[in-house]
Design a protein around this motif. Structure first.
Motif, short mmCIF file in Angstrom:
data_model
loop_
_atom_site.label_atom_id
_atom_site.label_comp_id
_atom_site.label_asym_id
_atom_site.label_seq_id
_atom_site.Cartn_x
_atom_site.Cartn_y
_atom_site.Cartn_z
N UNK A 18 23.58 48.11 48.56
CA UNK A 18 23.59 49.45 49.13
C UNK A 18 22.19 50.01 49.20
N UNK A 19 22.06 51.31 49.41
CA UNK A 19 20.72 51.90 49.54
C UNK A 19 19.87 51.66 48.30
N UNK A 20 18.62 51.33 48.53
CA UNK A 20 17.66 51.13 47.43
C UNK A 20 16.51 52.10 47.62
N UNK A 21 15.81 52.36 46.53
CA UNK A 21 14.67 53.29 46.54
C UNK A 21 13.39 52.52 46.21
N UNK A 22 12.26 53.06 46.60
CA UNK A 22 11.00 52.38 46.31
C UNK A 22 10.76 52.14 44.82
N UNK A 25 13.60 48.42 40.67
CA UNK A 25 13.13 47.09 40.33
C UNK A 25 14.03 46.08 41.04
N UNK A 26 13.43 45.06 41.64
CA UNK A 26 14.19 44.04 42.35
C UNK A 26 15.24 43.39 41.44
N UNK A 27 14.88 43.10 40.22
CA UNK A 27 15.82 42.45 39.32
C UNK A 27 16.89 43.42 38.81
N UNK A 28 16.54 44.68 38.64
CA UNK A 28 17.52 45.67 38.19
C UNK A 28 18.62 45.92 39.22
N UNK A 29 18.33 45.70 40.49
CA UNK A 29 19.37 45.87 41.51
C UNK A 29 20.15 44.58 41.75
N UNK A 30 19.86 43.56 40.96
CA UNK A 30 20.61 42.31 41.04
C UNK A 30 19.97 41.25 41.91
N UNK A 31 18.70 41.42 42.25
CA UNK A 31 18.02 40.44 43.09
C UNK A 31 17.78 39.13 42.37
N UNK A 56 7.30 39.35 45.80
CA UNK A 56 8.44 40.21 45.47
C UNK A 56 8.85 40.02 44.02
N UNK A 57 8.90 38.79 43.57
CA UNK A 57 9.30 38.52 42.19
C UNK A 57 8.31 39.09 41.18
N UNK A 58 7.04 39.14 41.55
CA UNK A 58 6.00 39.64 40.65
C UNK A 58 5.82 41.16 40.70
#
Length: 76
Positions: A18-22, A25-31, A56-58
């Motif tokens: 769903x919507x993400x914000x700047x 964290x990529x990992x916190x949203x399940x990336x 992106x990972x870093x």
């Protein structure tokens, strides 16, 4: 489309979160690393850049990744 819009839309579509914000964290949203590959492939295709998925990972958050993509767009 701005770089921030491109990144946030692509991340939301690929991760399905769903919507993400700047400041997300990529990992916190399940990336995952596979998501990072898919995201960078889409962004590179659209923006004509060569951003590595490791950028992106870093990144501490999506805003930091936007900066990396902006730098790649400026360098082309």
């Amino acid at each position: 489309m701005s770089t921030a819009e491109l990144v946030l839309t692509t991340v939301a579509e690929v991760t399905g979160c769903g919507p993400v914000r700047p400041d997300d964290s990529f990992f916190d949203i399940g990336g995952s690393s596979l998501d990072a590959l898919r995201i960078c492939l889409r962004i590179n295709r659209w923006a004509g850049t060569d951003v590595d998925h490791q950028a992106l990972l870093d990144s501490d958050d999506l805003a930091a990744f936007v900066v990396a993509v902006d730098a790649a767009r400026a360098a082309r």
